[in-house]
Scaffold this active site. Structure first.
Site, PDB file in Angstrom:
ATOM      1  N   LYS A 220     -10.394  -0.621   0.731  1.00  0.00           N
ATOM      2  CA  LYS A 220      -9.912  -0.810   2.108  1.00  0.00           C
ATOM      3  C   LYS A 220     -10.895  -1.576   2.990  1.00  0.00           C
ATOM      4  CE  LYS A 220      -6.138   2.416   2.224  1.00  0.00           C
ATOM      5  NZ  LYS A 220      -5.602   3.724   2.575  1.00  0.00           N
ATOM      6  N   ARG A 254      -6.489   8.313  -4.617  1.00  0.00           N
ATOM      7  CA  ARG A 254      -5.519   7.235  -4.868  1.00  0.00           C
ATOM      8  C   ARG A 254      -6.280   5.918  -4.990  1.00  0.00           C
ATOM      9  NH1 ARG A 254      -2.680   3.462  -1.946  1.00  0.00           N
ATOM     10  NH2 ARG A 254      -0.509   3.146  -2.543  1.00  0.00           N
TER      11      ARG A 254
HETATM   12  N1  HH2 Z   1      -2.761   3.665   1.422  1.00  0.00           N
HETATM   13  C1  HH2 Z   1      -1.923   2.639   1.192  1.00  0.00           C
HETATM   14  C2  HH2 Z   1      -0.591   2.868   0.832  1.00  0.00           C
HETATM   15  N2  HH2 Z   1      -0.133   4.118   0.658  1.00  0.00           N
HETATM   16  N3  HH2 Z   1      -0.494   6.444   0.662  1.00  0.00           N
HETATM   17  C3  HH2 Z   1      -1.310   7.480   0.881  1.00  0.00           C
HETATM   18  N4  HH2 Z   1      -0.866   8.734   0.692  1.00  0.00           N
HETATM   19  N5  HH2 Z   1      -2.616   7.308   1.278  1.00  0.00           N
HETATM   20  C4  HH2 Z   1      -3.146   6.080   1.486  1.00  0.00           C
HETATM   21  O1  HH2 Z   1      -4.336   5.980   1.878  1.00  0.00           O
HETATM   22  C5  HH2 Z   1      -2.304   4.937   1.261  1.00  0.00           C
HETATM   23  C6  HH2 Z   1      -0.955   5.168   0.859  1.00  0.00           C
HETATM   24  C7  HH2 Z   1      -2.436   1.236   1.336  1.00  0.00           C
HETATM   25  O2  HH2 Z   1      -2.948   0.767   0.107  1.00  0.00           O
HETATM   26  P1  HH2 Z   1      -2.136  -0.168  -0.906  1.00  0.00           P
HETATM   27  O3  HH2 Z   1      -0.939   0.538  -1.454  1.00  0.00           O
HETATM   28  O4  HH2 Z   1      -3.038  -0.681  -1.960  1.00  0.00           O
HETATM   29  O5  HH2 Z   1      -1.739  -1.410  -0.036  1.00  0.00           O
HETATM   30  P2  HH2 Z   1      -0.359  -1.889   0.593  1.00  0.00           P
HETATM   31  O6  HH2 Z   1       0.088  -0.865   1.550  1.00  0.00           O
HETATM   32  O7  HH2 Z   1      -0.725  -3.198   1.239  1.00  0.00           O
HETATM   33  O8  HH2 Z   1       0.636  -2.044  -0.530  1.00  0.00           O
END
Ligand code: HH2
Length: 286
Positions: A220, A254
């Site tokens: 992040k 995660r």
């Molecule tokens: N972070 C992201 C998405 N979903 N869900 C939970 N429970 N906790 C988190 O910290 C979280 C989440 C963001 O990360 P990522 O899925 O890699 O990116 P994007 O939202 O751009 O797909």
């Protein structure tokens, strides 16, 4: 502590790794890498082989400023991936805030609903209640498109704790069993770098709410701010944050980088297992 999901009761006596599968063209760190079903299914298989305890499949990016995707398009992205993932022998989570996608995912065998909006959308609680699925209730404010404007807190730890306690209560009141609920501070969601760090420093207080804590620090922006590194060079920073989070009560991490996280947590858990409480040491010495 345990987390009840639809098919699996997860033993959280050691920290668990949730591997991220973004079936999106625009996710912040891996957008476009697994955005066709075949590549995403291969990625699921790969993550399980690397030691992921849970898979988390998402069809809409929630990065700051991300555009919304309608429910049909989101479902079209993830349906085949979910159908394949549920055959891989690990719990499968679907990352969505839309009740319609939740319903379809649960019909298709999802074990967990991971909702960055903590089941606040009208109909979301009802979509999950009665399914037996695990839920992850995450803290955020507003929508990804505008959330950073809402990053204003007096005491970020207290405000996030209060929100999560209220959402857990709402979930239980709607019939979701306490054992199915996990909470997430929502690192990076409507929070500046300073908020994220304060929240991590005070995270134990969230763990004391009595539900498993799931956290996502992987790659992040705050880690980029701290190290000056681009998104594809944040593994070490992500591991440091993950271990700090586990030390402050997190049970599920995660991540994008599963093998590195699995190794780091193996070392962490081994030290934990070797820590004999002082009273036992004294008895043994006699
Ligand atoms: N972070 C992201 C998405 N979903 N869900 C939970 N429970 N906790 C988190 O910290 C979280 C989440 C963001 O990360 P990522 O899925 O890699 O990116 P994007 O939202 O751009 O797909």
């Amino acid at each position: 502590m345990h987390w009840q999901t639809r098919r699996f009761l997860l033993d959280l006596s050691r920290p668990r790794v949730m591997g991220i599968v973004n079936v999106t063209p625009d996710s912040f760190s891996d957008g476009g890498r697994h955005d066709d079903s075949r590549a995403a299914i291969a990625h699921c298989e790969h993550l399980v082989a690397e030691g992921a305890d849970i898979l988390d499949i998402g069809g809409e990016s929630t990065r700051p400023g991300a555009p919304r995707v309608d429910a049909d398009s989101e479902w079209a992205r993830i349906a085949d991936v979910l159908a394949a993932a549920v055959t891989l022998g690990v719990p499968v989570s679907v990352d969505t805030y839309k009740p319609e996608v939740m319903r379809r995912a649960l019909e298709a065998g999802a074990d967990i609903i991971n909702d960055v909006q903590a089941l606040q959308a009208p109909g979301a609680l009802a979509a999950v209640a009665g399914s037996g699925a695990g839920v992850c209730l995450m803290h955020m404010r507003g929508e990804p498109a505008s959330m950073m404007e809402l990053a204003v807190y007096g005491d970020v730890v207290a405000e996030v704790a209060d929100f999560l306690a209220r959402r857990a209560r709402a979930a239980r009141d709607s019939g979701i069993p306490a054992g199915c609920i996990a909470l997430d501070p929502g690192y990076g969601f409507a929070k500046t770098a300073e908020h994220n760090l304060r929240l991590l420093a005070g995270q134990q207080r969230l763990a004391e709410l009595g539900y498993p804590l799931l956290v996502g620090w992987s790659r992040k922006r705050t880690l980029g701010d701290l190290t000056g590194r681009p998104v594809d060079q944040r593994v070490a920073a992500s591991l440091a944050a993950a271990l700090r989070a586990v030390s402050a009560g997190a049970s599920v991490i995660r991540v994008h980088d599963v093998p590195a996280t699995v190794d780091a947590l193996k070392v962490w858990a081994a030290v934990d297992a070797a820590t004999i409480p002082p009273t036992v040491q004294k008895e043994d010495a006699r």
